[in-house]
Design an enzyme around this catalytic site. Structure first.
Site, PDB file in Angstrom:
ATOM      1  N   TYR A 188      -3.609 -10.021   3.946  1.00 40.75           N
ATOM      2  CA  TYR A 188      -3.878  -8.606   4.240  1.00 40.75           C
ATOM      3  C   TYR A 188      -3.621  -8.376   5.730  1.00 40.75           C
ATOM      4  O   TYR A 188      -4.419  -8.796   6.574  1.00 40.75           O
ATOM      5  CB  TYR A 188      -5.321  -8.256   3.893  1.00 40.75           C
ATOM      6  CG  TYR A 188      -5.622  -8.326   2.415  1.00 40.75           C
ATOM      7  CD1 TYR A 188      -5.180  -7.329   1.552  1.00 40.75           C
ATOM      8  CD2 TYR A 188      -6.343  -9.388   1.883  1.00 40.75           C
ATOM      9  CE1 TYR A 188      -5.444  -7.389   0.188  1.00 40.75           C
ATOM     10  CE2 TYR A 188      -6.616  -9.451   0.522  1.00 40.75           C
ATOM     11  CZ  TYR A 188      -6.163  -8.448  -0.320  1.00 40.75           C
ATOM     12  OH  TYR A 188      -6.439  -8.503  -1.657  1.00 40.75           O
ATOM     13  N   ASP A 209       0.834  -1.204   0.000  1.00 38.28           N
ATOM     14  CA  ASP A 209       0.000   0.000   0.000  1.00 38.28           C
ATOM     15  C   ASP A 209       0.870   1.256   0.000  1.00 38.28           C
ATOM     16  O   ASP A 209       2.049   1.209   0.342  1.00 38.28           O
ATOM     17  CB  ASP A 209      -0.892   0.023   1.248  1.00 38.28           C
ATOM     18  CG  ASP A 209      -1.953  -1.082   1.220  1.00 38.28           C
ATOM     19  OD1 ASP A 209      -2.227  -1.605   0.124  1.00 38.28           O
ATOM     20  OD2 ASP A 209      -2.479  -1.414   2.295  1.00 38.28           O
ATOM     21  N   TYR A 246       6.383  -8.905   8.429  1.00 38.23           N
ATOM     22  CA  TYR A 246       5.950  -7.510   8.585  1.00 38.23           C
ATOM     23  C   TYR A 246       6.218  -7.048  10.002  1.00 38.23           C
ATOM     24  O   TYR A 246       6.197  -7.867  10.942  1.00 38.23           O
ATOM     25  CB  TYR A 246       4.434  -7.402   8.368  1.00 38.23           C
ATOM     26  CG  TYR A 246       3.959  -7.844   7.011  1.00 38.23           C
ATOM     27  CD1 TYR A 246       3.715  -6.917   6.003  1.00 38.23           C
ATOM     28  CD2 TYR A 246       3.721  -9.197   6.748  1.00 38.23           C
ATOM     29  CE1 TYR A 246       3.257  -7.331   4.752  1.00 38.23           C
ATOM     30  CE2 TYR A 246       3.274  -9.616   5.505  1.00 38.23           C
ATOM     31  CZ  TYR A 246       3.036  -8.675   4.505  1.00 38.23           C
ATOM     32  OH  TYR A 246       2.586  -9.085   3.292  1.00 38.23           O
TER      33      TYR A 246
END
Ligand SMILES: [Zn+2]
Length: 389
Positions: A350, A214, A278
């Site tokens: 996600y 993103d 992440y």
């Protein structure tokens, strides 16, 4: 022989007559073959005056091969300013030429070659002898498309491809430029593509990457695999180190592990599927209970979660439920209403929705296991696990 004299049209030139039998003997030119045919007809039929017509009056080729010097100079003009080492000639002939030739060659089936084939080969030889460049069928740098209906030439220039890995250091730039918007939108694509396009004198550029992050997500660690393509390059040699330095000077994007690539690499890079790690800063409603959050993270570790396509991307991806494995999840720090977590997950997970639950579209979520709403306020991809699949 009598049959040949009767059936072969007399209003074509020696070259077009010879081309009817091109496959019979490859040691001769079509013109040489046509002259032999003319001689044989004269000798064997006693018709000493027999001759084919001059090329300029030929109803098949219409003198095309008398103009090879013109086609050569069209090529030289069109390619001036382009760096290339290989080329290929292609051509389109008028429909009447093609059908007249086919009708004649149908009288002696399977023995001839097409005018297009002779033209491409002969012009290729001429260009090669004048320029020293190689006529190459497989991966030519330039394809010269001659349209004999209008006597025009257009070039198809092979794109230039470089592959590598990028790191995105900003939370403010998207991966690609806006579709349909021309110009220099700041994006990963722009910071990589613009300097390369300038160095190669290209017309356009396109970024192809293994997935996307993103706008507000940084891509750190060893970076994401990509291929950058420059369209219509005038230059075909590149100093990769200079290219790397130019991109890295942007301060927004860095590239590494660069090498020259080809169109096949675009397909390959797009199919790469790797687990990623992440790091996220999450925010709770009020003070976070650190031990409860730690428990929630350990209970989602190693589990499958089910993610219905988030509303924010539903225009781009099919609305369906995807199972995704959370390989590992742990707490980095926890203070007040904020905490930092590290999550390793299957490709395509996600993460923002894994934390928030996305209004019930992702199950289970970290929020549901923790028992109170949590949202991601900062997110980074810190590693792509290429060996782990
Ligand atoms: Zn002819």
């Amino acid at each position: 022989m009598v049959r040949i004299e009767a059936e072969i049209p007399h209003d074509i030139c020696v070259r077009c007559a010879g081309r009817i039998f091109a496959l019979v003997d490859s040691g001769l030119t079509n013109t040489g073959r046509g002259e032999m045919l003319q001689f044989a007809i004269r000798s064997l039929t006693g018709n000493r005056d027999f001759s084919f017509v001059p090329e300029r009056s030929c109803r098949v080729c219409r003198g095309t091969f008398l103009q090879m010097e013109k086609y050569l100079s069209m090529f030289l003009d069109a390619t001036s300013g382009y760096e290339f080492s290989t080329f290929l000639v292609g051509s389109t002939f008028p429909e009447e030429t093609v059908s007249e030739e086919q009708a004649i060659q149908a009288l002696f089936p399977g023995l001839g070659e097409s005018i297009k084939r002779e033209f491409n080969r002969e012009l290729g030889k001429l260009i090669s002898s004048k320029t020293g460049k190689q006529h190459d069928r497989k991966e030519p740098d330039i394809i010269a498309n001659y349209d004999l209906r209008y006597d025009t030439l257009s070039l198809t220039v092979r794109g230039f491809y470089v592959k590598g890995r990028y790191r995105k250091l900003s939370r403010e730039i998207p991966q690609t430029r806006w579709i349909h918007r021309v110009g220099d939108d700041r994006s990963v694509e722009y910071f990589i593509g613009k300097p390369l396009c300038d160095m190669l004198g290209g017309k356009e550029y396109h970024l192809h990457a293994a997935g996307r992050e993103d706008v507000d997500v940084r891509m750190l660690g060893s970076g994401r695999d990509f291929v950058i393509e420059v369209v219509n390059p005038r230059i075909r040699h590149l100093d990769l180190e200079e290219f790397r330095e130019r991109v890295n000077a942007s301060g927004y994007v860095e590239v590494d592990a660069l090498s020259l690539a080809g169109p096949d690499d675009v397909v390959k890079v797009k199919s790469l599927q790797h687990e990623k790690t992440y790091e996220a800063v999450v925010r709770g409603e009020g003070s976070i209970d650190c031990s409860r959050l730690r428990e929630a993270l350990s209970s989602i570790s190693g589990k499958l979660i089910y993610q219905r396509t988030p509303l924010r991307v539903s225009g781009r991806r099919a609305d369906k439920i995807r199972p995704k494995r959370i390989v590992a999840a742990s707490l980095l720090w926890c203070e007040g209403d904020r905490a930092a977590i590290r999550v390793r997950a299957e490709a395509g997970t996600y993460i923002k929705e894994m934390v928030s639950g996305d209004g019930g579209r992702t199950k289970p979520s970290l929020s549901s296991l923790y028992g109170s709403p949590l949202v991601v306020s900062e997110l980074d991809v810190v590693e792509i696990h290429r060996e782990g699949g």
